[in-house]
Design a protein around this motif. Structure first.
Motif, mmCIF file in Angstrom:
data_model
loop_
_atom_site.group_PDB
_atom_site.id
_atom_site.type_symbol
_atom_site.label_atom_id
_atom_site.label_comp_id
_atom_site.label_asym_id
_atom_site.label_seq_id
_atom_site.Cartn_x
_atom_site.Cartn_y
_atom_site.Cartn_z
ATOM 1 N N ALA A 172 -1.749 10.720 4.204
ATOM 2 C CA ALA A 172 -2.868 10.320 3.344
ATOM 3 C C ALA A 172 -3.183 8.835 3.516
ATOM 4 O O ALA A 172 -4.357 8.433 3.519
ATOM 5 N N ILE A 173 -2.153 8.011 3.660
ATOM 6 C CA ILE A 173 -2.372 6.580 3.888
ATOM 7 C C ILE A 173 -3.049 6.356 5.227
ATOM 8 O O ILE A 173 -4.008 5.578 5.346
ATOM 9 N N GLN A 174 -2.571 7.049 6.257
ATOM 10 C CA GLN A 174 -3.149 6.893 7.588
ATOM 11 C C GLN A 174 -4.622 7.299 7.593
ATOM 12 O O GLN A 174 -5.471 6.630 8.207
ATOM 13 N N ALA A 175 -4.937 8.369 6.885
ATOM 14 C CA ALA A 175 -6.326 8.819 6.817
ATOM 15 C C ALA A 175 -7.195 7.807 6.074
ATOM 16 O O ALA A 175 -8.334 7.539 6.478
ATOM 17 N N ALA A 176 -6.672 7.239 4.993
ATOM 18 C CA ALA A 176 -7.436 6.253 4.221
ATOM 19 C C ALA A 176 -7.694 4.997 5.040
ATOM 20 O O ALA A 176 -8.793 4.426 4.992
ATOM 21 N N LEU A 177 -6.715 4.559 5.805
ATOM 22 C CA LEU A 177 -6.897 3.382 6.658
ATOM 23 C C LEU A 177 -7.941 3.636 7.735
ATOM 24 O O LEU A 177 -8.771 2.767 8.041
ATOM 25 N N ALA A 178 -7.925 4.827 8.316
ATOM 26 C CA ALA A 178 -8.885 5.158 9.365
ATOM 27 C C ALA A 178 -10.297 5.321 8.804
ATOM 28 O O ALA A 178 -11.287 5.023 9.486
ATOM 29 N N ARG A 179 -10.367 5.759 7.556
ATOM 30 C CA ARG A 179 -11.669 6.028 6.939
ATOM 31 C C ARG A 179 -12.374 4.746 6.516
ATOM 32 O O ARG A 179 -13.606 4.695 6.413
ATOM 33 N N THR A 180 -11.615 3.684 6.243
ATOM 34 C CA THR A 180 -12.192 2.440 5.716
ATOM 35 C C THR A 180 -11.719 1.248 6.538
ATOM 36 O O THR A 180 -10.952 0.407 6.063
ATOM 37 N N PRO A 181 -12.145 1.139 7.789
ATOM 38 C CA PRO A 181 -11.672 0.031 8.643
ATOM 39 C C PRO A 181 -12.290 -1.304 8.236
ATOM 40 O O PRO A 181 -13.374 -1.364 7.649
ATOM 41 N N ILE A 182 -11.563 -2.368 8.563
ATOM 42 C CA ILE A 182 -12.036 -3.737 8.339
ATOM 43 C C ILE A 182 -12.011 -4.452 9.677
ATOM 44 O O ILE A 182 -10.982 -4.469 10.359
ATOM 45 N N LYS A 183 -13.129 -5.045 10.071
ATOM 46 C CA LYS A 183 -13.218 -5.751 11.338
ATOM 47 C C LYS A 183 -13.665 -7.187 11.075
ATOM 48 O O LYS A 183 -14.775 -7.414 10.602
ATOM 49 N N GLY A 184 -12.803 -8.123 11.374
ATOM 50 C CA GLY A 184 -13.173 -9.515 11.169
ATOM 51 C C GLY A 184 -11.941 -10.402 11.169
ATOM 52 O O GLY A 184 -10.812 -9.951 10.945
ATOM 53 N N ARG A 185 -12.142 -11.688 11.446
ATOM 54 C CA ARG A 185 -11.059 -12.671 11.472
ATOM 55 C C ARG A 185 -10.938 -13.298 10.075
ATOM 56 O O ARG A 185 -11.923 -13.787 9.520
ATOM 57 N N ILE A 186 -9.725 -13.307 9.529
ATOM 58 C CA ILE A 186 -9.511 -13.682 8.132
ATOM 59 C C ILE A 186 -8.345 -14.651 8.008
ATOM 60 O O ILE A 186 -7.333 -14.514 8.698
ATOM 61 N N THR A 187 -8.489 -15.653 7.128
ATOM 62 C CA THR A 187 -7.336 -16.419 6.631
ATOM 63 C C THR A 187 -7.196 -16.119 5.153
ATOM 64 O O THR A 187 -8.184 -15.880 4.456
ATOM 65 N N LEU A 188 -5.958 -16.136 4.674
ATOM 66 C CA LEU A 188 -5.672 -15.682 3.310
ATOM 67 C C LEU A 188 -4.677 -16.620 2.651
ATOM 68 O O LEU A 188 -3.683 -17.021 3.275
ATOM 69 N N SER A 189 -4.929 -16.970 1.409
ATOM 70 C CA SER A 189 -3.961 -17.799 0.662
ATOM 71 C C SER A 189 -4.126 -17.552 -0.829
ATOM 72 O O SER A 189 -5.186 -17.112 -1.293
ATOM 73 N N GLY A 190 -3.072 -17.838 -1.581
ATOM 74 C CA GLY A 190 -3.113 -17.639 -3.027
ATOM 75 C C GLY A 190 -1.832 -18.106 -3.675
ATOM 76 O O GLY A 190 -0.913 -18.594 -3.013
ATOM 77 N N TYR A 191 -1.764 -17.940 -4.994
ATOM 78 C CA TYR A 191 -0.555 -18.360 -5.729
ATOM 79 C C TYR A 191 -0.029 -17.257 -6.642
ATOM 80 O O TYR A 191 0.674 -17.520 -7.605
ATOM 81 N N GLU A 192 -0.361 -15.988 -6.342
ATOM 82 C CA GLU A 192 0.092 -14.877 -7.176
ATOM 83 C C GLU A 192 1.433 -14.304 -6.715
ATOM 84 O O GLU A 192 2.126 -13.660 -7.491
ATOM 85 N N GLY A 193 1.776 -14.483 -5.438
ATOM 86 C CA GLY A 193 3.037 -13.959 -4.925
ATOM 87 C C GLY A 193 2.898 -12.677 -4.125
ATOM 88 O O GLY A 193 3.866 -12.210 -3.521
#
Length: 516
Positions: A329-350
């Motif tokens: 089910a996880i594999q199907a969900a990932l394939a169904r909703t792909p994300i294409k793009g270069r990203i940087t990520l930061s935060g303070y929530e942990g």
């Protein structure tokens, strides 16, 4: 206490216009002076324990993570618990800001406040006022616990909350110090209060029978979940555990005191958020097994289920059934909703490393992950996985490091804290605020696998809009042109040069005084 207010609950005559500006222990004193004052006032052991639990590499100008006031974390934990009152002891401006922030994030109860002035702080009258306040509020018909939080000035002045009674009329009294100069982030302040409550509850359980949880008692072994999560995530985890004959236990920080006993009863604790160092110490003292990481994405879920099975002595057949139930089910969900793009990520929530894993498995090109939280053994699997994918991971990330990563990797989308998002938008780069738009979504199991795609893809598609806005407004509102003016501001470089000379002169004077 149903409203949303700051309620002074001690002698209001002690509230002065300029609270506690004594001997460098006021808010203006700076971290070094506040830390020295706290040590001199008998708080050395507390600060030393915090330094071990929440280490910062050094004390350079950019080594303190830029997050909101740390005390907000402890305050949030207390305000989310039923039958629990939280009382602050600190400067009035700090109490106002913390209360405003708490209500902005949905708190639905009042915050108690013990006001003070320089005289009551120095003479010890503040502690007497706090003691009177807890006696006044300790009503067992209303509360299971009272939480008293020392902010910076009372901590630096040595206000001894440890001398308060442990209980009054059956109401538990929990006193903690959460100074900004000793606790790096609000995420770790959550751990301070959660651990203090776990320690108290563990002592109660060792001394006799304790109340059962409000909800149904599981007839299966449970797994305690450590770290605040989206409400749907514990249900998703429970579904994953069911084929292994296990159930999801309480989430710590808990929503009610009696849930602490059930949390301590679980044989296995999942450190979903890896920075709960003091809480983990309490679980280990209770003889519980703690496992790292979380069931995020395909690889993360498979590895997490393996770790749970090993810790709970689950057989291979049951483990295989659990994987078969959730991984396709996880594999199907990932394939169904792909994300294409270069990203940087930061935060303070942990949860930054977990979100990065999910983005990568969704197809995103994540180049950098910055978290204000420290490196701990409980994030090791996530760190290893991300580094194997070529991702730069920065613990205790400062604003400067997050901005440097944005400039170096030139992402198509920046996910970060407010100042990072602001800088990205000024550079025509689409951006999303991590706390409100990313971390407030399900991350676990099939629901988590598809939760980020809509908001992330929508942001990635906004580049043309940012270009159009930037072209339209030009340099309006930037630098010397910021604000509203009747005429175009005239640059005065001679004024700037004069100011620069004065600043440099003052710096040389301070340096000379330090050498004397």
């Amino acid at each position: 206490m149903d409203g949303r207010a700051i309620i002074p609950i001690a002698n209001a005559a002690n509230l002065a216009a300029n609270p506690a500006e004594t001997s460098g222990t006021g808010c203006h004193g700076g971290q070094d002076q506040m830390r020295a004052a706290a040590a001199a006032a008998g708080k050395s052991d507390t600060l030393a324990q915090y330094a071990r639990d929440y280490p910062v590499a050094s004390q350079g100008p950019h080594d303190q993570p830029q997050s909101m006031c740390p005390a907000f974390g402890s305050l949030r934990v207390g305000l989310r618990m039923r039958r629990t009152m939280t009382i602050l002891s600190g400067s009035a401006c700090c109490v106002y800001g913390l209360t405003f922030t708490s209500h902005f994030y949905g708190a639905r109860r009042s915050v108690g406040y013990v006001p003070f002035n320089s005289e009551s702080l120095v003479t010890g009258k503040l502690f007497e006022d706090i003691r009177d306040a807890v006696h006044e509020q300790a009503d067992p018909a209303k509360y299971d616990a009272l939480v008293i939080i020392n902010l910076c000035v009372p901590t630096a002045s040595g206000v001894p909350l440890q001398l308060l009674p442990k209980a009054i009329n059956g109401v538990r009294i929990i006193g903690i110090d959460v100074p900004g100069f000793g606790v790096p982030t609000h995420a770790e302040a959550k751990d301070i209060l959660a651990a203090a409550m776990l320690k108290y509850a563990r002592s109660e359980a060792q001394n006799g029978p304790v109340p059962a949880p409000r909800g149904a008692v599981h007839d299966k072994p449970t797994v305690t979940l450590l770290g605040e999560m989206f409400p749907a995530d514990p249900m998703s985890i429970g579904m994953m555990l069911q084929p292994m004959g296990l159930a999801a236990g309480p989430v710590v920080p808990t929503r009610e005191w009696r849930e602490l006993y059930a949390a301590l009863k679980s044989d296995v604790v999942a450190a979903i958020h890896p920075f709960y160092t003091a809480s983990i110490r309490e679980f280990v003292a209770a003889g519980r097994t703690v496992i790292a990481s979380a069931p995020v994405g395909l690889d993360g879920t498979a590895d997490w289920l393996d770790a749970i099975a090993k810790a709970a002595n689950v057989g291979a057949t049951e483990l295989a059934a659990a994987k078969q139930r959730v991984l396709p089910a996880i594999q199907a969900a990932l394939a169904r909703t792909p994300i294409k793009g270069r990203i940087t990520l930061s935060g303070y929530e942990g949860s930054e490393l977990l979100v990065a894993r999910l983005l990568i498995e969704s197809g995103a090109d994540v180049r950098y992950v910055g978290t204000a939280c420290p490196k701990t053994p409980w994030s090791a699997p996530d760190l290893a996985w991300l580094q194997a994918k070529g991702v730069q991971v920065q613990y205790r990330a400062s604003l400067e490091q997050d901005l440097d990563a944005m400039r170096e990797y030139r992402p198509q989308l920046v996910i970060g804290t407010t100042p990072v998002v602001q800088a990205a938008k000024q550079a025509r780069t689409p951006s999303l605020y991590f706390t409100n738009l990313i971390s407030a979504r399900p991350l676990m199991g099939p629901a988590g696998a598809g939760s980020l795609a809509q908001v992330v893809n929508a942001a990635l598609d906004n580049q043309a809009r940012f270009d159009a806005m930037s072209d339209f407004f030009g340099h309006t509102g930037k630098g010397d042109r910021a604000g509203v003016w009747e005429a175009t501001p005239q640059l005065r470089p001679e004024f700037r040069a004069d100011t620069r000379r004065q600043v440099e002169k003052a710096a040389r004077k301070r340096k000379a005084e330090e050498m004397i």
